[in-house]
Design a protein around this motif. Sequence first.
Motif, PDB file in Angstrom:
ATOM      1  N   ILE A  20       3.250  31.112 -17.636  1.00 23.04           N
ATOM      2  CA  ILE A  20       3.536  30.317 -16.446  1.00 23.04           C
ATOM      3  C   ILE A  20       4.247  31.251 -15.471  1.00 23.04           C
ATOM      4  N   ILE A  21       3.637  31.444 -14.301  1.00 21.90           N
ATOM      5  CA  ILE A  21       4.114  32.460 -13.358  1.00 21.90           C
ATOM      6  C   ILE A  21       4.510  31.799 -12.044  1.00 21.90           C
ATOM      7  N   ASN A  22       5.811  31.803 -11.752  1.00 17.95           N
ATOM      8  CA  ASN A  22       6.333  31.303 -10.473  1.00 17.95           C
ATOM      9  C   ASN A  22       5.792  29.914 -10.123  1.00 17.95           C
ATOM     10  N   ALA A  23       5.830  29.026 -11.125  1.00 19.16           N
ATOM     11  CA  ALA A  23       5.302  27.672 -10.926  1.00 19.16           C
ATOM     12  C   ALA A  23       6.247  26.835 -10.063  1.00 19.16           C
ATOM     13  N   SER A  24       5.702  26.219  -9.021  1.00 20.01           N
ATOM     14  CA  SER A  24       6.480  25.345  -8.146  1.00 20.01           C
ATOM     15  C   SER A  24       5.708  24.049  -7.929  1.00 20.01           C
ATOM     16  N   LYS A  25       6.457  22.937  -7.883  1.00 22.13           N
ATOM     17  CA  LYS A  25       5.843  21.625  -7.683  1.00 22.13           C
ATOM     18  C   LYS A  25       6.867  20.702  -7.034  1.00 22.13           C
ATOM     19  N   SER A  26       6.449  20.002  -5.983  1.00 22.91           N
ATOM     20  CA  SER A  26       7.322  19.041  -5.319  1.00 22.91           C
ATOM     21  C   SER A  26       6.600  17.715  -5.156  1.00 22.91           C
ATOM     22  N   PHE A  27       7.380  16.645  -5.000  1.00 18.50           N
ATOM     23  CA  PHE A  27       6.841  15.308  -4.810  1.00 18.50           C
ATOM     24  C   PHE A  27       7.511  14.673  -3.596  1.00 18.50           C
ATOM     25  N   LYS A  28       6.782  13.832  -2.910  1.00 19.06           N
ATOM     26  CA  LYS A  28       7.356  13.047  -1.841  1.00 19.06           C
ATOM     27  C   LYS A  28       8.059  11.825  -2.430  1.00 19.06           C
ATOM     28  N   THR A  29       9.263  11.536  -1.943  1.00 17.50           N
ATOM     29  CA  THR A  29      10.015  10.374  -2.406  1.00 17.50           C
ATOM     30  C   THR A  29       9.664   9.159  -1.558  1.00 17.50           C
ATOM     31  N   PRO A  30       9.900   7.936  -2.070  1.00 15.86           N
ATOM     32  CA  PRO A  30       9.614   6.727  -1.277  1.00 15.86           C
ATOM     33  C   PRO A  30      10.380   6.684   0.041  1.00 15.86           C
ATOM     34  N   GLU A  31      11.526   7.381   0.092  1.00 18.36           N
ATOM     35  CA  GLU A  31      12.340   7.383   1.315  1.00 18.36           C
ATOM     36  C   GLU A  31      11.832   8.394   2.344  1.00 18.36           C
ATOM     37  N   GLY A  32      10.803   9.161   1.985  1.00 14.44           N
ATOM     38  CA  GLY A  32      10.241  10.124   2.920  1.00 14.44           C
ATOM     39  C   GLY A  32      10.741  11.534   2.724  1.00 14.44           C
ATOM     40  N   GLY A  33      11.584  11.741   1.731  1.00 13.04           N
ATOM     41  CA  GLY A  33      12.091  13.074   1.456  1.00 13.04           C
ATOM     42  C   GLY A  33      11.197  13.843   0.504  1.00 13.04           C
ATOM     43  N   THR A  34      11.689  14.986   0.040  1.00 21.69           N
ATOM     44  CA  THR A  34      10.939  15.833  -0.885  1.00 21.69           C
ATOM     45  C   THR A  34      11.793  16.132  -2.113  1.00 21.69           C
ATOM     46  N   LEU A  64       6.531  20.169 -15.903  1.00 28.11           N
ATOM     47  CA  LEU A  64       6.030  21.482 -16.304  1.00 28.11           C
ATOM     48  C   LEU A  64       4.956  21.342 -17.365  1.00 28.11           C
ATOM     49  N   LEU A  65       5.176  20.466 -18.340  1.00 22.30           N
ATOM     50  CA  LEU A  65       4.186  20.250 -19.393  1.00 22.30           C
ATOM     51  C   LEU A  65       2.886  19.715 -18.799  1.00 22.30           C
ATOM     52  N   ARG A  66       2.995  18.800 -17.845  1.00 23.82           N
ATOM     53  CA  ARG A  66       1.805  18.201 -17.242  1.00 23.82           C
ATOM     54  C   ARG A  66       1.025  19.203 -16.392  1.00 23.82           C
ATOM     55  N   THR A  67       1.703  20.187 -15.819  1.00 21.71           N
ATOM     56  CA  THR A  67       0.969  21.216 -15.075  1.00 21.71           C
ATOM     57  C   THR A  67       0.203  22.130 -16.023  1.00 21.71           C
ATOM     58  N   VAL A  68       0.742  22.346 -17.217  1.00 24.24           N
ATOM     59  CA  VAL A  68       0.027  23.157 -18.210  1.00 24.24           C
ATOM     60  C   VAL A  68      -1.199  22.407 -18.725  1.00 24.24           C
TER      61      VAL A  68
END
Length: 368
Positions: A20-34, A64-68
């Motif tokens: 796993i190399i430099n893995a990044s993942k973000s999600f939008k929140t219901p309030e509009g944030g990240t 992380l497990l779900r991205t793998v």
Amino acid sequence: MDPDLTKFALIGKPQVVLEIINASKSFKTPEGGTLNALTDVCVNVEASEFVTLLGPSGCGKTTLLRTVSGFEALDAGEILIDGRAVTQIPAHRRPVNTVFQRYALFPHLDVRRNVSYALDISRVGREDTRRRVDEMLDLVGLSGFAARRINQLSGGQQQRVALARALIARPKLLLLDEPLSALDKNLRQKMQQELKALQAELGIAFVFVTHDQDEALTMSDRIAVLANGRIQQLGRPEELYRHPKNVFTADFLGESNLLSVEVSNRAATLADGQRLEAAINDGMAHLLIRPEALTARSPSDDALCFSGVASRSVYTGTDYRVDVKTEKFGTLAALLRADDMQPQAGQDITLWARRDAVHLIPEHEAAP
């Protein structure tokens, strides 16, 4: 081999099954944030290795497990399995299988059909399927249960069925998302031993997710401690426990006493003037002392010494868990052998710790 995989060049080390190399993942929140679930995460897993992703809820370990597995797509970074890039490969074409927290077994099928599911959809021959199912049920200790319905099995037996179903396709890598969390304490401890023994026998790399520190220490070849979507430390269980790199790892992985000390001229000075050698730069630091490192008898002439009054004493069978209130260091937690003393609340107590049994953490490493 899957034609979608053959176009990717071998770019990983042969002995490494997962990169796993430099893995990044973000999600939008219901309030509009990240929400940054993963930030520049790097982990390698070698063939036949048992690696645990450990951390509190929301730290990013399941993401992380779900991205793998392919159930989540990365925003940035790369995932290699057996040296081949799979970041763009869909979940059903990756050489991995997952055992979920709730097992996801089919209640309308018996044990044999649950275990054979992957072979059935791959159109493996009937005799080969029967042979492999019988071998797998024998391996997980369920010979004679092939005709049982899922609702006729205990929690531990259902967990074994889930393992057999995941392993029968002979994956390169098995991912386990808190598969023991629904079991009671005694069964959970038994299954920890059985799961580790099964992994060693099969020689398949396991990536195991848990928030249970004892479970991680018991089962793992290496542990990756996560917080706020970042790897805090990755290493052998004894390395992380005895020499944590920051306060988060020290606090999360077991019970700890953390004393504030000042480091100057390669020596740390405690509040009462005691000094010990330091291999860190000048400044403030935290002195980590595990409860079991404290004893009621001096182990050597130059051992660190802490005097106070017992505010609580609990007998555990072989030890006493004692809280000792000191004037200079606050309250220290100690695990004292019952053979050494039987402390009572209100009793004056002197605690000792070997200098090689304590660990200094620079103050700038206090938080993740």
